[in-house]
Motif scaffolding. Structure first.
Motif, PDB file in Angstrom:
ATOM      1  N   GLU A   1       1.152  -1.666 -12.989  1.00 34.53           N
ATOM      2  CA  GLU A   1       0.519  -2.745 -12.231  1.00 34.53           C
ATOM      3  C   GLU A   1      -0.926  -2.403 -11.879  1.00 34.53           C
ATOM      4  OE1 GLU A   1       1.910  -5.553 -11.943  1.00 34.53           O
ATOM      5  OE2 GLU A   1       3.994  -5.039 -12.443  1.00 34.53           O
ATOM      6  N   ASP A   2      -1.683  -3.419 -11.516  1.00 36.28           N
ATOM      7  CA  ASP A   2      -3.035  -3.238 -11.022  1.00 36.28           C
ATOM      8  C   ASP A   2      -2.982  -2.326  -9.796  1.00 36.28           C
ATOM      9  OD1 ASP A   2      -5.949  -4.669 -11.130  1.00 36.28           O
ATOM     10  OD2 ASP A   2      -5.345  -4.286  -9.062  1.00 36.28           O
ATOM     11  N   VAL A   3      -3.883  -1.357  -9.724  1.00 35.75           N
ATOM     12  CA  VAL A   3      -3.851  -0.355  -8.653  1.00 35.75           C
ATOM     13  C   VAL A   3      -3.929  -1.006  -7.271  1.00 35.75           C
ATOM     14  CG1 VAL A   3      -5.102   1.584  -7.624  1.00 35.75           C
ATOM     15  CG2 VAL A   3      -4.761   1.486 -10.098  1.00 35.75           C
ATOM     16  N   GLU A   4      -4.755  -2.025  -7.139  1.00 34.24           N
ATOM     17  CA  GLU A   4      -4.914  -2.684  -5.843  1.00 34.24           C
ATOM     18  C   GLU A   4      -3.601  -3.331  -5.394  1.00 34.24           C
ATOM     19  OE1 GLU A   4      -8.134  -5.681  -3.677  1.00 34.24           O
ATOM     20  OE2 GLU A   4      -8.196  -5.365  -5.841  1.00 34.24           O
ATOM     21  N   ILE A   5      -2.880  -3.902  -6.348  1.00 30.74           N
ATOM     22  CA  ILE A   5      -1.599  -4.550  -6.039  1.00 30.74           C
ATOM     23  C   ILE A   5      -0.542  -3.512  -5.701  1.00 30.74           C
ATOM     24  CG2 ILE A   5       0.267  -5.959  -6.978  1.00 30.74           C
ATOM     25  CD1 ILE A   5      -2.276  -7.552  -6.342  1.00 30.74           C
ATOM     26  N   SER A   6      -0.451  -2.447  -6.510  1.00 29.56           N
ATOM     27  CA  SER A   6       0.579  -1.436  -6.254  1.00 29.56           C
ATOM     28  C   SER A   6       0.309  -0.701  -4.944  1.00 29.56           C
ATOM     29  CB  SER A   6       0.662  -0.446  -7.419  1.00 29.56           C
ATOM     30  OG  SER A   6      -0.510   0.312  -7.552  1.00 29.56           O
ATOM     31  N   THR A   7      -0.969  -0.514  -4.600  1.00 32.07           N
ATOM     32  CA  THR A   7      -1.310   0.126  -3.327  1.00 32.07           C
ATOM     33  C   THR A   7      -0.875  -0.741  -2.152  1.00 32.07           C
ATOM     34  OG1 THR A   7      -3.206   1.256  -4.322  1.00 32.07           O
ATOM     35  CG2 THR A   7      -3.200   1.033  -1.923  1.00 32.07           C
ATOM     36  N   PHE A   8      -1.106  -2.047  -2.273  1.00 31.15           N
ATOM     37  CA  PHE A   8      -0.677  -2.988  -1.233  1.00 31.15           C
ATOM     38  C   PHE A   8       0.844  -2.965  -1.107  1.00 31.15           C
ATOM     39  CE2 PHE A   8       0.526  -6.873   0.776  1.00 31.15           C
ATOM     40  CZ  PHE A   8      -0.537  -7.269   1.574  1.00 31.15           C
ATOM     41  N   ALA A   9       1.525  -3.005  -2.246  1.00 28.44           N
ATOM     42  CA  ALA A   9       2.990  -3.002  -2.232  1.00 28.44           C
ATOM     43  C   ALA A   9       3.516  -1.721  -1.592  1.00 28.44           C
ATOM     44  CB  ALA A   9       3.528  -3.139  -3.652  1.00 28.44           C
ATOM     45  N   ARG A  10       2.904  -0.591  -1.920  1.00 28.13           N
ATOM     46  CA  ARG A  10       3.349   0.675  -1.342  1.00 28.13           C
ATOM     47  C   ARG A  10       3.279   0.646   0.184  1.00 28.13           C
ATOM     48  NH1 ARG A  10       1.540   6.879  -2.904  1.00 28.13           N
ATOM     49  NH2 ARG A  10       2.611   7.886  -1.141  1.00 28.13           N
ATOM     50  N   LYS A  11       2.166   0.139   0.714  1.00 29.14           N
ATOM     51  CA  LYS A  11       2.025   0.077   2.172  1.00 29.14           C
ATOM     52  C   LYS A  11       3.118  -0.779   2.802  1.00 29.14           C
ATOM     53  CE  LYS A  11      -2.984   0.852   2.246  1.00 29.14           C
ATOM     54  NZ  LYS A  11      -4.318   0.248   2.530  1.00 29.14           N
ATOM     55  N   GLN A  12       3.443  -1.886   2.169  1.00 26.95           N
ATOM     56  CA  GLN A  12       4.478  -2.763   2.706  1.00 26.95           C
ATOM     57  C   GLN A  12       5.863  -2.111   2.616  1.00 26.95           C
ATOM     58  OE1 GLN A  12       3.753  -5.639   4.369  1.00 26.95           O
ATOM     59  NE2 GLN A  12       1.677  -4.880   4.026  1.00 26.95           N
ATOM     60  N   LEU A  13       6.123  -1.430   1.506  1.00 24.29           N
ATOM     61  CA  LEU A  13       7.405  -0.738   1.348  1.00 24.29           C
ATOM     62  C   LEU A  13       7.530   0.385   2.368  1.00 24.29           C
ATOM     63  CD1 LEU A  13       7.487  -0.608  -2.547  1.00 24.29           C
ATOM     64  CD2 LEU A  13       9.103  -1.873  -1.120  1.00 24.29           C
ATOM     65  N   GLU A  14       6.448   1.094   2.613  1.00 23.38           N
ATOM     66  CA  GLU A  14       6.484   2.168   3.602  1.00 23.38           C
ATOM     67  C   GLU A  14       6.663   1.622   5.012  1.00 23.38           C
ATOM     68  OE1 GLU A  14       3.971   5.746   1.439  1.00 23.38           O
ATOM     69  OE2 GLU A  14       2.852   4.221   2.548  1.00 23.38           O
ATOM     70  N   LYS A  15       6.108   0.428   5.285  1.00 24.98           N
ATOM     71  CA  LYS A  15       6.339  -0.209   6.586  1.00 24.98           C
ATOM     72  C   LYS A  15       7.819  -0.515   6.796  1.00 24.98           C
ATOM     73  CE  LYS A  15       1.862  -2.473   7.371  1.00 24.98           C
ATOM     74  NZ  LYS A  15       1.171  -3.795   7.489  1.00 24.98           N
ATOM     75  N   ARG A  16       8.532  -0.756   5.683  1.00 27.57           N
ATOM     76  CA  ARG A  16       9.960  -1.032   5.766  1.00 27.57           C
ATOM     77  C   ARG A  16      10.781   0.245   5.882  1.00 27.57           C
ATOM     78  NH1 ARG A  16      11.980  -3.577   0.884  1.00 27.57           N
ATOM     79  NH2 ARG A  16      13.883  -3.601   2.113  1.00 27.57           N
ATOM     80  N   GLY A  17      10.106   1.395   5.835  1.00 31.89           N
ATOM     81  CA  GLY A  17      10.810   2.654   6.028  1.00 31.89           C
ATOM     82  C   GLY A  17      11.048   3.470   4.780  1.00 31.89           C
TER      83      GLY A  17
ATOM     84  N   GLU B   1      13.209  -1.605  -7.391  1.00 36.23           N
ATOM     85  CA  GLU B   1      14.162  -2.636  -6.987  1.00 36.23           C
ATOM     86  C   GLU B   1      15.368  -2.024  -6.288  1.00 36.23           C
ATOM     87  OE1 GLU B   1      13.110  -6.080 -10.322  1.00 36.23           O
ATOM     88  OE2 GLU B   1      15.117  -5.192 -10.286  1.00 36.23           O
ATOM     89  N   PHE B   2      15.899  -0.938  -6.834  1.00 39.58           N
ATOM     90  CA  PHE B   2      17.035  -0.300  -6.180  1.00 39.58           C
ATOM     91  C   PHE B   2      16.622   0.354  -4.863  1.00 39.58           C
ATOM     92  CE2 PHE B   2      19.369  -0.447 -10.307  1.00 39.58           C
ATOM     93  CZ  PHE B   2      20.484  -1.107  -9.819  1.00 39.58           C
ATOM     94  N   ALA B   3      15.429   0.942  -4.822  1.00 43.09           N
ATOM     95  CA  ALA B   3      14.944   1.525  -3.572  1.00 43.09           C
ATOM     96  C   ALA B   3      14.847   0.457  -2.494  1.00 43.09           C
ATOM     97  CB  ALA B   3      13.584   2.183  -3.796  1.00 43.09           C
ATOM     98  N   SER B   4      14.324  -0.714  -2.866  1.00 44.62           N
ATOM     99  CA  SER B   4      14.183  -1.825  -1.925  1.00 44.62           C
ATOM    100  C   SER B   4      15.544  -2.324  -1.454  1.00 44.62           C
ATOM    101  CB  SER B   4      13.402  -2.964  -2.592  1.00 44.62           C
ATOM    102  OG  SER B   4      13.214  -4.045  -1.707  1.00 44.62           O
ATOM    103  N   PHE B   5      16.488  -2.480  -2.392  1.00 37.40           N
ATOM    104  CA  PHE B   5      17.833  -2.948  -2.042  1.00 37.40           C
ATOM    105  C   PHE B   5      18.518  -2.000  -1.072  1.00 37.40           C
ATOM    106  CE2 PHE B   5      22.394  -2.373  -2.964  1.00 37.40           C
ATOM    107  CZ  PHE B   5      22.873  -3.572  -2.443  1.00 37.40           C
ATOM    108  N   TYR B   6      18.539  -0.724  -1.415  1.00 38.79           N
ATOM    109  CA  TYR B   6      19.253   0.231  -0.578  1.00 38.79           C
ATOM    110  C   TYR B   6      18.581   0.407   0.784  1.00 38.79           C
ATOM    111  CZ  TYR B   6      22.765   1.536  -4.007  1.00 38.79           C
ATOM    112  OH  TYR B   6      23.841   1.501  -4.862  1.00 38.79           O
ATOM    113  N   ARG B   7      17.254   0.287   0.839  1.00 34.05           N
ATOM    114  CA  ARG B   7      16.587   0.361   2.142  1.00 34.05           C
ATOM    115  C   ARG B   7      17.005  -0.801   3.027  1.00 34.05           C
ATOM    116  NH1 ARG B   7      16.295   2.727   5.988  1.00 34.05           N
ATOM    117  NH2 ARG B   7      14.775   2.119   7.588  1.00 34.05           N
ATOM    118  N   SER B   8      17.114  -2.002   2.436  1.00 32.29           N
ATOM    119  CA  SER B   8      17.567  -3.163   3.204  1.00 32.29           C
ATOM    120  C   SER B   8      18.986  -2.972   3.720  1.00 32.29           C
ATOM    121  CB  SER B   8      17.504  -4.429   2.342  1.00 32.29           C
ATOM    122  OG  SER B   8      16.174  -4.766   2.026  1.00 32.29           O
ATOM    123  N   MET B   9      19.774  -2.214   2.971  1.00 31.33           N
ATOM    124  CA  MET B   9      21.149  -1.934   3.377  1.00 31.33           C
ATOM    125  C   MET B   9      21.236  -0.828   4.433  1.00 31.33           C
ATOM    126  SD  MET B   9      23.225  -3.973   1.720  1.00 31.33           S
ATOM    127  CE  MET B   9      22.040  -5.323   1.658  1.00 31.33           C
TER     128      MET B   9
END
Length: 481
Positions: free
Chosen positions: A227-243, A202-210
């Motif tokens: 979390e379920d591996v499939e879900i966390s893998t999907f989330a990781r890809k999206q977070l990495e797309k955000r930088g 959550e803090f990583a996401s907040f500070y990246r948005s900032m």
């Protein structure tokens, strides 16, 4: 005023104050002891203020992509860190006052000070401790404070605090916990986040948005390891797309401090070490129960791995003494503490039909971008248990509401017992899934089967339609994919 009560609760976090209210509703003379501020960590420094910060981040993200919605902003959208923090603190202050109102409304005595168990059924309250961070409002000067108090039942609800790793202890300046991360005096240009659980992500996401350059270091193979591996893998890809930069199967083995920066030595599983220099480091490696200085040892209270051992109703091994919430062990979630407290006090009061909490039906939510939410068994856990399962999936990219919102990256996954149709687990990643998950939580508590979910009418157009489509997919009946 008599210092004798039916129930005394030590700690006024979500578990403590909710338990106090339920006790008062049941006609028990109730007091709550608080050493810092009403509402505990969750309300003042955790769940609530972080969501206020993340809301500011969400608005900024939307503004930065306004063109995608056919909108043009006149001028540059920037974040004023002081105003963002001030809004967050104001939200907490408002709710802090709300808890005080509820105590007064329910005729619950608030005893200000630090409690210690002196003997079974008795506590001694000393001076208030110095808050870790200054409270939002001046501490009320209550009528009740230092002294000795007795109760037939004493409930420990003292919560938890950030865990520190040896050699990488937070110092409040260069190495932060969530306390400092929640109210930065300036916005760092770069940041290392140690740990990828809910707090870290959550803090990583907040500070990246900032606009901060963020690197997350996680010991396990996947971020958000529960979390379920499939879900966390999907989330990781999206977070990495955000930088966001994410390093898994690695640990911060050493931190060197500069005048106004840190250098983290990151060791991967193959023994290789890389160094990352950043303005600040957030330590988010979990929390530990506040069991110290309560007098537990003298009373012989059983503890395990830093938490108080209880039965399904909050009872410890000492008669008349109970524990709830984070101090009583995982999952360390506010809603778990609240429900655990209600079970505990209703059992004390003799309310018929009270059942132990089923920890398999406690939802978990992470409010990063994209959001993640889940309840029940992961696919891996279901298979470990030898279950014969059906798995359904549905993508946000096929949902009309998600597309209209411009939030078409996400998925919903459901897991059923193939023989009985029992819903074993539900896992989500994407927009607003922290709100959607409750639908599956209710379904699991009602022992709903796949057939009943298939015959439930979901409104259109909504994100919730994806929940039904995921169920249909598990049985080869998906309609809109």
């Amino acid at each position: 005023m008599s210092n004798a009560y039916d129930v005394i609760i030590i700690g006024s976090g979500p578990g403590g104050y909710v338990t106090a209210i339920r006790a008062a509703q049941l006609g028990l003379k109730t007091a709550i002891v608080e050493r810092e501020h009403l509402g505990g960590i969750c309300l003042n420094w955790g769940c609530i203020p972080t969501k206020a910060l993340l809301r500011s981040a969400e608005i900024l993200d939307h503004a930065n992509h306004a063109k995608a919605y056919g909108l043009t902003l006149n001028g540059t959208m920037t974040a004023d860190v002081k105003d963002v923090v001030a809004r967050s603190r104001g939200v907490s202050a408002r709710l802090n006052g709300g808890v005080a109102f509820l105590m007064k409304k329910n005729k619950i005595d608030v005893i200000w000070g630090e409690a210690k168990l002196s003997k079974p059924g008795e506590i001694v309250v000393g001076k208030m401790s110095k808050p870790v961070i200054e409270p939002q409002n001046p501490v009320p000067k209550g009528v009740l404070g230092e002294g000795t108090y007795t109760a037939k039942h004493i409930i420990v609800a003292t919560g938890a605090r950030p865990r520190a790793l040896p050699g990488i202890e937070p110092d409040g300046k260069l190495i932060w916990t969530y306390f400092e991360a929640m109210k930065p005096e300036f916005m760092p240009k770069s940041l290392v986040v140690m740990g990828s659980g809910a707090i870290g992500i959550e803090f990583a996401s907040f500070y990246r948005s900032m606009g901060v350059d963020v690197t997350v270091v996680e010991l396990m193979p996947n971020i958000m390891p529960v979390e379920d591996v499939e879900i966390s893998t999907f989330a990781r890809k999206q977070l990495e797309k955000r930088g966001l930069k994410i390093i898994t199967e690695a640990k911060v083995s050493k931190v060197e401090k500069g005048a106004n920066s840190i250098t983290a030595h990151v060791e991967t599983k193959d023994g290789k070490v890389q160094t990352i220099t950043a303005d600040r480091l957030i330590s988010a490696v979990g929390v530990q129960g506040n069991i110290e200085n309560l007098g537990l040892e003298a009373l012989g209270v059983k503890t395990d791995r830093g938490c108080i051992v209880i039965d399904g109703y909050g009872k410890t091994n000492v008669p008349g003494l109970y524990a709830i919430g984070d101090v009583a062990g995982p999952p360390m979630l506010a809603h778990k503490a609240e429900h655990e407290g209600v079970i505990c006090i209703e059992k004390i009061a003799g309310v018929p039909g009270v059942h132990p909490m089923d920890k398999g039906k406690i939802p978990g939510c992470t409010y990063c971008n994209p959001q993640v939410a889940s309840v029940g068994l992961t696919e891996a856990k279901a298979k470990e248990q030898g279950r014969d399962i059906r798995v359904g999936r549905y993508s946000f990219a096929a949902n009309g509401k998600a597309i209209a919102l411009g939030e078409d990256q996400g998925m919903i996954k459901t897991i059923f017992d193939k023989k009985t149709g029992e819903l074993l687990g539900a896992h989500m990643v994407g927009a607003e899934v922290t709100e959607l998950i409750q639908g599956f939580v209710v379904a699991m508590n009602l022992e709903t089967t796949e057939e009943e979910l298939m015959h439930t009418i979901f409104p259109h157009p909504t994100l919730s339609e994806m929940m039904k489509e995921s169920v249909l997919d598990a049985y080869g009946r998906v309609l809109n994919a």
